[in-house]
Design an enzyme around this catalytic site. Sequence first.
Site, PDB file in Angstrom:
ATOM      1  N   HIS A  43       0.810  -1.130   0.084  1.00  0.00           N
ATOM      2  CA  HIS A  43       0.141  -0.145  -0.109  1.00  0.00           C
ATOM      3  C   HIS A  43       0.791   1.239  -0.056  1.00  0.00           C
ATOM      4  O   HIS A  43       2.059   1.300   0.417  1.00  0.00           O
ATOM      5  CB  HIS A  43      -0.898   0.106   1.208  1.00  0.00           C
ATOM      6  CG  HIS A  43      -1.678  -1.119   1.621  1.00  0.00           C
ATOM      7  ND1 HIS A  43      -1.598  -1.934   2.702  1.00  0.00           N
ATOM      8  CD2 HIS A  43      -2.456  -2.013   0.673  1.00  0.00           C
ATOM      9  CE1 HIS A  43      -2.400  -3.000   2.877  1.00  0.00           C
ATOM     10  NE2 HIS A  43      -2.915  -3.104   1.396  1.00  0.00           N
ATOM     11  N   HIS A  79       1.038   4.733   1.862  1.00  0.00           N
ATOM     12  CA  HIS A  79       0.221   5.297   3.272  1.00  0.00           C
ATOM     13  C   HIS A  79       0.650   6.731   3.038  1.00  0.00           C
ATOM     14  O   HIS A  79       1.576   7.335   2.051  1.00  0.00           O
ATOM     15  CB  HIS A  79       1.155   4.947   4.173  1.00  0.00           C
ATOM     16  CG  HIS A  79       0.808   3.401   4.633  1.00  0.00           C
ATOM     17  ND1 HIS A  79      -0.042   2.991   5.804  1.00  0.00           N
ATOM     18  CD2 HIS A  79       0.681   2.137   3.974  1.00  0.00           C
ATOM     19  CE1 HIS A  79      -0.183   1.753   5.878  1.00  0.00           C
ATOM     20  NE2 HIS A  79       0.232   1.034   4.843  1.00  0.00           N
ATOM     21  N   HIS A 101      -3.321   4.114   5.290  1.00  0.00           N
ATOM     22  CA  HIS A 101      -3.540   4.109   3.503  1.00  0.00           C
ATOM     23  C   HIS A 101      -3.702   5.693   3.378  1.00  0.00           C
ATOM     24  O   HIS A 101      -4.714   6.284   3.951  1.00  0.00           O
ATOM     25  CB  HIS A 101      -4.430   3.424   3.290  1.00  0.00           C
ATOM     26  CG  HIS A 101      -4.270   1.893   3.726  1.00  0.00           C
ATOM     27  ND1 HIS A 101      -5.173   0.783   3.338  1.00  0.00           N
ATOM     28  CD2 HIS A 101      -3.262   1.434   4.384  1.00  0.00           C
ATOM     29  CE1 HIS A 101      -4.672  -0.311   3.874  1.00  0.00           C
ATOM     30  NE2 HIS A 101      -3.526  -0.025   4.427  1.00  0.00           N
ATOM     31  N   HIS A 112     -11.453   0.242   2.742  1.00  0.00           N
ATOM     32  CA  HIS A 112     -10.343  -0.361   1.650  1.00  0.00           C
ATOM     33  C   HIS A 112     -10.987  -1.311   0.662  1.00  0.00           C
ATOM     34  O   HIS A 112     -12.084  -1.827   0.972  1.00  0.00           O
ATOM     35  CB  HIS A 112      -9.534  -1.100   2.857  1.00  0.00           C
ATOM     36  CG  HIS A 112      -8.579  -2.048   2.198  1.00  0.00           C
ATOM     37  ND1 HIS A 112      -7.357  -1.425   1.897  1.00  0.00           N
ATOM     38  CD2 HIS A 112      -8.472  -3.262   2.180  1.00  0.00           C
ATOM     39  CE1 HIS A 112      -6.447  -2.542   1.445  1.00  0.00           C
ATOM     40  NE2 HIS A 112      -7.325  -3.543   1.835  1.00  0.00           N
ATOM     41  N   HIS A 133      -9.041   2.937  -1.429  1.00  0.00           N
ATOM     42  CA  HIS A 133      -8.257   4.066  -1.085  1.00  0.00           C
ATOM     43  C   HIS A 133      -7.376   4.213  -2.357  1.00  0.00           C
ATOM     44  O   HIS A 133      -7.256   3.337  -2.921  1.00  0.00           O
ATOM     45  CB  HIS A 133      -7.400   3.484   0.238  1.00  0.00           C
ATOM     46  CG  HIS A 133      -8.028   3.135   1.400  1.00  0.00           C
ATOM     47  ND1 HIS A 133      -7.560   2.473   2.369  1.00  0.00           N
ATOM     48  CD2 HIS A 133      -9.190   3.676   1.924  1.00  0.00           C
ATOM     49  CE1 HIS A 133      -8.464   2.286   3.341  1.00  0.00           C
ATOM     50  NE2 HIS A 133      -9.294   2.933   3.021  1.00  0.00           N
ATOM     51  N   ASP A 150      -4.458   1.841  -2.094  1.00  0.00           N
ATOM     52  CA  ASP A 150      -4.629   0.198  -2.013  1.00  0.00           C
ATOM     53  C   ASP A 150      -4.119  -0.249  -3.276  1.00  0.00           C
ATOM     54  O   ASP A 150      -4.518  -0.139  -4.530  1.00  0.00           O
ATOM     55  CB  ASP A 150      -6.137  -0.074  -2.064  1.00  0.00           C
ATOM     56  CG  ASP A 150      -6.768   0.278  -0.561  1.00  0.00           C
ATOM     57  OD1 ASP A 150      -5.982   0.475   0.315  1.00  0.00           O
ATOM     58  OD2 ASP A 150      -7.920   0.545  -0.369  1.00  0.00           O
ATOM     59  N   HIS A 199       3.518  -5.274   4.072  1.00  0.00           N
ATOM     60  CA  HIS A 199       2.588  -5.673   5.172  1.00  0.00           C
ATOM     61  C   HIS A 199       3.314  -7.060   5.404  1.00  0.00           C
ATOM     62  O   HIS A 199       3.569  -7.826   4.632  1.00  0.00           O
ATOM     63  CB  HIS A 199       1.454  -5.516   5.262  1.00  0.00           C
ATOM     64  CG  HIS A 199       0.817  -4.021   5.273  1.00  0.00           C
ATOM     65  ND1 HIS A 199       0.593  -3.653   6.481  1.00  0.00           N
ATOM     66  CD2 HIS A 199       0.920  -3.140   4.421  1.00  0.00           C
ATOM     67  CE1 HIS A 199       0.312  -2.388   6.368  1.00  0.00           C
ATOM     68  NE2 HIS A 199       0.443  -2.201   5.363  1.00  0.00           N
ATOM     69  N   ARG A 232       3.556  -3.507   9.579  1.00  0.00           N
ATOM     70  CA  ARG A 232       4.253  -3.288   8.557  1.00  0.00           C
ATOM     71  C   ARG A 232       5.832  -3.767   8.622  1.00  0.00           C
ATOM     72  O   ARG A 232       6.486  -3.464   9.856  1.00  0.00           O
ATOM     73  CB  ARG A 232       4.503  -1.543   8.454  1.00  0.00           C
ATOM     74  CG  ARG A 232       2.859  -1.109   8.651  1.00  0.00           C
ATOM     75  CD  ARG A 232       2.823   0.447   8.920  1.00  0.00           C
ATOM     76  NE  ARG A 232       1.491   0.754   9.086  1.00  0.00           N
ATOM     77  CZ  ARG A 232       1.190   2.034   9.063  1.00  0.00           C
ATOM     78  NH1 ARG A 232       1.976   3.111   8.874  1.00  0.00           N
ATOM     79  NH2 ARG A 232      -0.234   2.165   9.522  1.00  0.00           N
TER      80      ARG A 232
END
Length: 200
Positions: free
Chosen positions: A64, A66, A80, A88, A97, A100, A139, A162
């Site tokens: 993702h 952020h 995000h 999401h 998002h 995403d 992640h 993360r």
Amino acid sequence: MYARVFSFLVVISLAVQVRSETRVAIAHLISQNVTGSITFTETANGIRVSGTITGLDVGKYGFHVHELGDTSTCDAAGAHFDPDDNTHGGRDHAVRHVGDLGNVQFVGTENPVANVDFVDNVISLRGRNSIIGRTLVLHEQEDDLGLGGNEGSLNTGNAGPRIGCGVIGIRSPSGPWNSSASVFPSLFLLTLTAAFVIGK
């Protein structure tokens, strides 16, 4: 008269040329185990996301953008990137998002590698959805793409902690990104030229 029109067209051409230069950004993912470089390249169909990542076992891992560019820890990068306050979702979902980007998949036996190569038409390198200065995060678990049926799924895809991150920065070209070489001087000249032509 023709000379004035020619000058007008030249200025338009210069403005469009500055605007149309392909921009490329890059993020270097570095953590205790993860190493990789991901580039973001403007194309006619969206942003091409490409590169390789190493350091994890075979499997899928959430991927993702952020909202913040603070990588003092990966957790400092915020949530995000989501300027539209959406839930999401997956990369190809209508509701998601901006940040995403689904999952990356590590394959191989001895030293698994994630080869990343896709085009996304939501993120951008300019304007409201620009990801420049934000953080790319990898992640620990697979992203369920918002289909998990619980609150965590709709917020983060249940992708877990993360484990790698890197700020998305400018790679090339240098000219259009710099204020001294922006499109605005050309637009200023365009305005002056148009006023001159119309006035005559």
